[in-house]
Design a protein around this motif. Structure first.
Motif, PDB file in Angstrom:
ATOM      1  N   ASN A  72       5.482 -11.233   1.179  1.00  0.00           N
ATOM      2  CA  ASN A  72       5.846 -12.432   1.929  1.00  0.00           C
ATOM      3  C   ASN A  72       6.119 -12.142   3.407  1.00  0.00           C
ATOM      4  N   GLY A  73       5.298 -11.269   3.995  1.00  0.00           N
ATOM      5  CA  GLY A  73       5.431 -10.975   5.421  1.00  0.00           C
ATOM      6  C   GLY A  73       6.510  -9.967   5.758  1.00  0.00           C
ATOM      7  N   LYS A  74       7.181  -9.447   4.762  1.00  0.00           N
ATOM      8  CA  LYS A  74       8.218  -8.451   4.999  1.00  0.00           C
ATOM      9  C   LYS A  74       7.795  -7.104   4.428  1.00  0.00           C
ATOM     10  N   THR A  75       8.310  -6.015   5.059  1.00  0.00           N
ATOM     11  CA  THR A  75       8.011  -4.649   4.603  1.00  0.00           C
ATOM     12  C   THR A  75       9.235  -4.074   3.914  1.00  0.00           C
ATOM     13  N   TYR A  76       9.033  -3.562   2.745  1.00  0.00           N
ATOM     14  CA  TYR A  76      10.125  -2.976   1.965  1.00  0.00           C
ATOM     15  C   TYR A  76       9.857  -1.477   1.782  1.00  0.00           C
TER      16      TYR A  76
END
Length: 376
Positions: A72-76
């Motif tokens: 969702n557009g985030k980097t984990y």
């Protein structure tokens, strides 16, 4: 699960040498086996090592890595730990470099400084060999534990660049040559060396001398240095004489016999061995026991030749002998006679000659001879 024998040749398993460290290849095997889910004990059995060795290696080589995922557009970031054979090998090599006793030269700064001064001629204007530098240092330093026990160690330090001294600074090392053969055209001037007494050949007593001359300029007008070497003790007698002529050589021995007396002279000079140089062609006229080495065979007077090299440290080849005073030549000879010798376990030639002389005199119950006049 894939069987181990399907992925790895069996001849690579259980090949570990007892009491040896793990190799890079074995670390690769550990990484492969661990990735297949084997326990430490199972890996140890496969490699032929204790499971605790595997446990220690995994702790040593385990590194932290990060797996990143986008959602969702985030980097984990998800950190995890894995064994790396490269990290294990690098850590092992770094630790291995620090293992063992520290090199002696880290604690021997005083010896390094003194050895450089001795071998470079900065201590007393004379250049010492590495072996002689060790003997001299033992006399000058109170702590023998800081001095190498073997001259091989000192040569290694020179090769490694630990000292200021290099191989080019050493007098003998760059000059070693092989013997060259010569046609036997030169004739022997008198009794051959094969006729020399057995005691002279065996070096079993003092009084058997080797004889040679050292030249400066070969122009016929320069003086030469007459060099005599005792075969047992290697003690040296040097004298500056008028020229490289039979008359000058004979005159030296005539004067020496007059100074000492005939009886004492022949007790000191039992035999003389020379080469076939023209300056020795009439030596049999003034000495009763003269022997000549084979032509082109300087090794038959090896002690004399080695002492000539000593002399060349102070008397530069090609420079006129007339530029050196008699006192300078005597001082050089005195240094040579008191130089520590490896063959005598650090004792000098004069130490050996003095001891042998008084032993011989006491056994023969002869009166004391003033042999010191030979060296002045």
């Amino acid at each position: 699960m894939t069987h181990l024998n399907d992925t790895m040749p069996t001849n690579l398993l259980a090949t570990h040498r007892k009491y040896a460290h793990l190799t890079k290849e074995e670390r690769v095997m550990i990484a492969t086996l661990k990735s297949q889910g084997l326990s430490n004990r199972a890996i140890g059995r496969q490699l032929g090592v204790n499971h605790q060795t595997i446990n220690n290696e995994l702790k040593r080589g385990t590194v932290r890595q990060i797996r990143r995922q986008k959602f969702n557009g985030k980097t984990y970031d998800y950190p995890y730990h894995i064994y790396s054979y490269e990290a294990g090998q690098n850590i092992y090599l770094k630790c291995h470099q620090r293992s063992g006793r520290p090199r002696l030269y880290y604690r021997s700064k005083r010896f390094l400084q003194l050895a450089d001064q001795l071998m470079l001629g900065e201590f007393d204007e004379h250049r010492y060999s590495p072996q002689a530098a060790i003997y001299k240092a033992r006399d000058l330093m109170s702590d023998d534990s800081l001095i190498p026990k073997s001259v091989v160690t000192l040569y290694q330090w020179i090769n490694e660049g630990v000292l200021r001294t290099s191989n080019l600074d050493l007098f003998e090392k760059p000059k070693r040559k092989h013997h060259r053969t010569h046609p036997q055209a030169k004739r022997c001037l008198g009794p051959n060396i094969a006729q020399r007494p057995q005691t002279a050949d065996q070096r079993s007593e003092i009084g058997h001398w080797e004889l040679d001359t050292v030249q400066g300029q070969k122009n016929g007008n320069d003086s030469v240095v007459l060099v005599m070497t005792d075969r047992l003790s290697r003690v040296n007698i040097t004298s500056k004489i008028a020229g490289k002529t039979a008359h000058a050589v004979n005159q030296f021995f005539i004067n020496l016999r007059q100074k000492m007396g005939t009886d004492a002279y022949y007790r000191i000079f039992k035999t003389i061995t020379s080469d076939n140089g023209s300056e020795f062609s009439e030596l049999t006229q003034v000495h009763d026991h003269v022997f000549y080495a084979d032509p082109y065979s300087p090794w038959e007077r090896g002690s004399n030749e080695i002492n000539n090299r000593f002399l060349r440290k102070e008397i530069t080849k090609g420079e006129a002998i007339n530029n050196y005073s008699g006192a300078q030549i005597i001082a050089t000879n005195d240094w040579m006679n008191h130089y520590p010798r490896a063959m005598f376990n650090g004792h000098s030639s004069m130490d050996i000659y003095r001891k042998a002389f008084y032993q011989e005199i006491s056994q023969l119950h002869q009166q004391i001879i003033n042999w010191s006049v030979l060296f002045i």
